[in-house]
Design a protein around this motif. Sequence first.
Motif, PDB file in Angstrom:
ATOM      1  N   ARG A  72       0.633  -0.949  -0.063  1.00  0.00           N
ATOM      2  CA  ARG A  72      -0.330   0.030   0.091  1.00  0.00           C
ATOM      3  C   ARG A  72       0.918   1.606   0.055  1.00  0.00           C
ATOM      4  O   ARG A  72       2.070   1.362   0.474  1.00  0.00           O
ATOM      5  N   ILE A  73       0.361   2.547  -0.644  1.00  0.00           N
ATOM      6  CA  ILE A  73       1.211   4.094  -0.637  1.00  0.00           C
ATOM      7  C   ILE A  73      -0.262   4.471   0.432  1.00  0.00           C
ATOM      8  O   ILE A  73      -1.199   4.179   0.358  1.00  0.00           O
ATOM      9  N   LEU A  74      -0.181   5.127   1.484  1.00  0.00           N
ATOM     10  CA  LEU A  74      -0.871   6.012   2.464  1.00  0.00           C
ATOM     11  C   LEU A  74      -0.257   7.636   1.442  1.00  0.00           C
ATOM     12  O   LEU A  74       0.985   8.274   1.734  1.00  0.00           O
ATOM     13  N   PHE A  75      -1.336   8.325   0.937  1.00  0.00           N
ATOM     14  CA  PHE A  75      -0.472   9.055   0.327  1.00  0.00           C
ATOM     15  C   PHE A  75      -0.938  10.587   0.935  1.00  0.00           C
ATOM     16  O   PHE A  75      -2.828  10.526   1.208  1.00  0.00           O
ATOM     17  N   LEU A  76      -0.753  11.529   2.125  1.00  0.00           N
ATOM     18  CA  LEU A  76      -1.024  12.158   2.742  1.00  0.00           C
ATOM     19  C   LEU A  76      -0.283  13.692   2.705  1.00  0.00           C
ATOM     20  O   LEU A  76       0.781  14.021   2.557  1.00  0.00           O
ATOM     21  N   ALA A  77      -1.362  14.634   2.247  1.00  0.00           N
ATOM     22  CA  ALA A  77      -1.149  15.849   1.939  1.00  0.00           C
ATOM     23  C   ALA A  77      -1.113  17.122   2.728  1.00  0.00           C
ATOM     24  O   ALA A  77      -2.388  16.642   3.567  1.00  0.00           O
ATOM     25  N   VAL A  78      -0.798  17.922   3.717  1.00  0.00           N
ATOM     26  CA  VAL A  78      -2.035  19.091   4.628  1.00  0.00           C
ATOM     27  C   VAL A  78      -0.668  20.484   4.184  1.00  0.00           C
ATOM     28  O   VAL A  78      -0.078  20.910   3.229  1.00  0.00           O
ATOM     29  N   GLY A  79      -2.096  21.222   4.115  1.00  0.00           N
ATOM     30  CA  GLY A  79      -1.973  22.499   3.452  1.00  0.00           C
ATOM     31  C   GLY A  79      -3.196  23.529   3.876  1.00  0.00           C
ATOM     32  O   GLY A  79      -4.016  23.090   4.739  1.00  0.00           O
ATOM     33  N   ALA A  80      -3.509  24.066   2.480  1.00  0.00           N
ATOM     34  CA  ALA A  80      -4.770  24.865   2.311  1.00  0.00           C
ATOM     35  C   ALA A  80      -5.022  25.390   3.575  1.00  0.00           C
ATOM     36  O   ALA A  80      -6.562  25.333   3.723  1.00  0.00           O
ATOM     37  N   GLY A  81      -4.392  25.879   4.894  1.00  0.00           N
ATOM     38  CA  GLY A  81      -4.797  26.318   5.883  1.00  0.00           C
ATOM     39  C   GLY A  81      -5.827  25.728   7.092  1.00  0.00           C
ATOM     40  O   GLY A  81      -7.181  26.307   7.211  1.00  0.00           O
ATOM     41  N   LEU A  82      -5.225  25.552   7.907  1.00  0.00           N
ATOM     42  CA  LEU A  82      -4.658  23.799   8.170  1.00  0.00           C
ATOM     43  C   LEU A  82      -4.980  22.874   7.993  1.00  0.00           C
ATOM     44  O   LEU A  82      -6.103  23.084   8.632  1.00  0.00           O
ATOM     45  N   SER A  83      -5.514  21.971   6.616  1.00  0.00           N
ATOM     46  CA  SER A  83      -6.519  21.222   6.561  1.00  0.00           C
ATOM     47  C   SER A  83      -5.403  20.040   5.834  1.00  0.00           C
ATOM     48  O   SER A  83      -4.251  20.387   5.291  1.00  0.00           O
ATOM     49  N   SER A  84      -5.940  18.507   5.866  1.00  0.00           N
ATOM     50  CA  SER A  84      -5.144  17.581   5.029  1.00  0.00           C
ATOM     51  C   SER A  84      -6.605  17.076   4.883  1.00  0.00           C
ATOM     52  O   SER A  84      -7.208  16.662   4.619  1.00  0.00           O
ATOM     53  N   ALA A  85      -5.812  15.724   3.152  1.00  0.00           N
ATOM     54  CA  ALA A  85      -6.018  14.799   2.518  1.00  0.00           C
ATOM     55  C   ALA A  85      -5.450  13.572   2.685  1.00  0.00           C
ATOM     56  O   ALA A  85      -4.569  13.773   2.089  1.00  0.00           O
ATOM     57  N   ALA A  86      -6.003  12.362   3.105  1.00  0.00           N
ATOM     58  CA  ALA A  86      -5.477  11.269   2.878  1.00  0.00           C
ATOM     59  C   ALA A  86      -6.028  10.105   2.124  1.00  0.00           C
ATOM     60  O   ALA A  86      -7.316  10.456   2.553  1.00  0.00           O
ATOM     61  N   SER A  87      -5.011   9.092   1.689  1.00  0.00           N
ATOM     62  CA  SER A  87      -6.303   8.218   0.998  1.00  0.00           C
ATOM     63  C   SER A  87      -4.807   6.968   0.945  1.00  0.00           C
ATOM     64  O   SER A  87      -3.728   7.314   0.633  1.00  0.00           O
ATOM     65  N   LEU A  88      -5.770   5.478   1.546  1.00  0.00           N
ATOM     66  CA  LEU A  88      -4.779   5.132   0.716  1.00  0.00           C
ATOM     67  C   LEU A  88      -4.764   4.168  -0.258  1.00  0.00           C
ATOM     68  O   LEU A  88      -6.135   3.665  -0.315  1.00  0.00           O
ATOM     69  N   TYR A  89      -4.213   3.486  -0.649  1.00  0.00           N
ATOM     70  CA  TYR A  89      -3.426   2.685  -1.947  1.00  0.00           C
ATOM     71  C   TYR A  89      -3.418   1.742  -2.005  1.00  0.00           C
ATOM     72  O   TYR A  89      -1.978   1.333  -1.003  1.00  0.00           O
ATOM     73  N   ARG A  90      -4.064   1.071  -2.658  1.00  0.00           N
ATOM     74  CA  ARG A  90      -3.360  -0.191  -2.871  1.00  0.00           C
ATOM     75  C   ARG A  90      -2.827  -0.737  -4.008  1.00  0.00           C
ATOM     76  O   ARG A  90      -3.359  -0.317  -4.840  1.00  0.00           O
ATOM     77  N   LEU A  91      -1.737  -1.553  -4.308  1.00  0.00           N
ATOM     78  CA  LEU A  91      -0.832  -1.469  -5.488  1.00  0.00           C
ATOM     79  C   LEU A  91      -1.408  -3.140  -5.573  1.00  0.00           C
ATOM     80  O   LEU A  91      -1.423  -4.130  -5.024  1.00  0.00           O
ATOM     81  N   ARG A  92      -0.800  -3.694  -6.820  1.00  0.00           N
ATOM     82  CA  ARG A  92      -0.981  -4.228  -7.895  1.00  0.00           C
ATOM     83  C   ARG A  92       0.397  -5.110  -7.709  1.00  0.00           C
ATOM     84  O   ARG A  92       1.068  -4.590  -7.869  1.00  0.00           O
ATOM     85  N   ARG A  93       0.103  -6.375  -7.930  1.00  0.00           N
ATOM     86  CA  ARG A  93       1.865  -7.184  -8.350  1.00  0.00           C
ATOM     87  C   ARG A  93       1.387  -7.450  -9.910  1.00  0.00           C
ATOM     88  O   ARG A  93       0.384  -8.113 -10.205  1.00  0.00           O
ATOM     89  N   THR A  94       1.975  -7.550 -10.005  1.00  0.00           N
ATOM     90  CA  THR A  94       2.707  -7.874 -11.635  1.00  0.00           C
ATOM     91  C   THR A  94       2.627  -8.928 -11.715  1.00  0.00           C
ATOM     92  O   THR A  94       2.904  -9.662 -10.940  1.00  0.00           O
TER      93      THR A  94
END
Length: 318
Positions: A289-311
């Motif tokens: 997984r990747i946890l995408f997380l951003a903070v900014g926009a005074g002061l707020s945050s957004a986060a999403s867990l991204y599930r990876l695939r296997r080749t």
Amino acid sequence: MGVVIASTALCPADDTASAIGYAARAGGDCLTRAGLTPADVDVLINVGVYRDSNVSEPSVAALVQKRIGIHPDYARGPGGSRTAFSFDLMNGACGTLNAVQAADALLATGSAERVLVVSADTHPSMDQARAGTPAFPYASTGAALLLQRGDDALGFGRVHHRALPGPHGVNGYLPVSEAGPHGRGAIAVDRDADVLERMLGLAADTARGCLAAEYGTDRAEVTPAAFDRTLLITSQPSPAFASSLAKRLGLPADAAVTVEGVHGDPHTSALAYGLRQAQDAGRLEGHDRILFLAVGAGLSSAASLYRLRRTGEGTAAC
């Protein structure tokens, strides 16, 4: 959500220092990497904030769409006419994940098959030397992500939001009363002295809250073990932000991606930069997984867990 990243591209700074140019070049390269043409894009979302000469009209997204060559005219086919829709979505470093939410709605309803998200920032004067400085901490650069529908078990999960009460922490604005004849190239960015500490606290709380919601547990039960096989890709308001966040969560410093080779805060392009540099360095290996997380926009945050695939070779990929 089932929204997956089909392709990424970055556009480092060049002599033009044009945010519109950066976004268009990254968008075009993103399509080329996916083996597609501009005619394959249904929607373009621009999340960049700081733009050439403080242009406000027309939409920067429309200018980027035109420069890439995405459906400049109605293309008629067996199903009738087809065109592309573009719009600006400005929410600072959180904009990319807001665009993911918008893309999910468009893809889920069949309104679009592919959504191209572009980001770019530059000092409005387009003077490269003024970017990535104490007065304007943001890098002059751009990036792009191509989103499409995928398996519901893969890709982005729900985007989680949080916000802190009190002052914004960072304010970017045009001081109209002081701009005078040079207003098109003027910008002011004010940062509170404690803003990075507040951002770190919000980011750590958001990370734990996101995992708690995804795993159906209480926030207090989210220990460092909950982040096992999860790579953190975050906004980069300071060079040490990603590693400092990892340590605050009780993780090794290298559990989070630190963007390299960019002069200043990549801001709206930070998540794309982190992902692409992680891919190029082979850092997705060993992660589910990747946890995408951003903070900014005074002061707020957004986060999403991204599930990876296997080749087919068993390696991890978006």
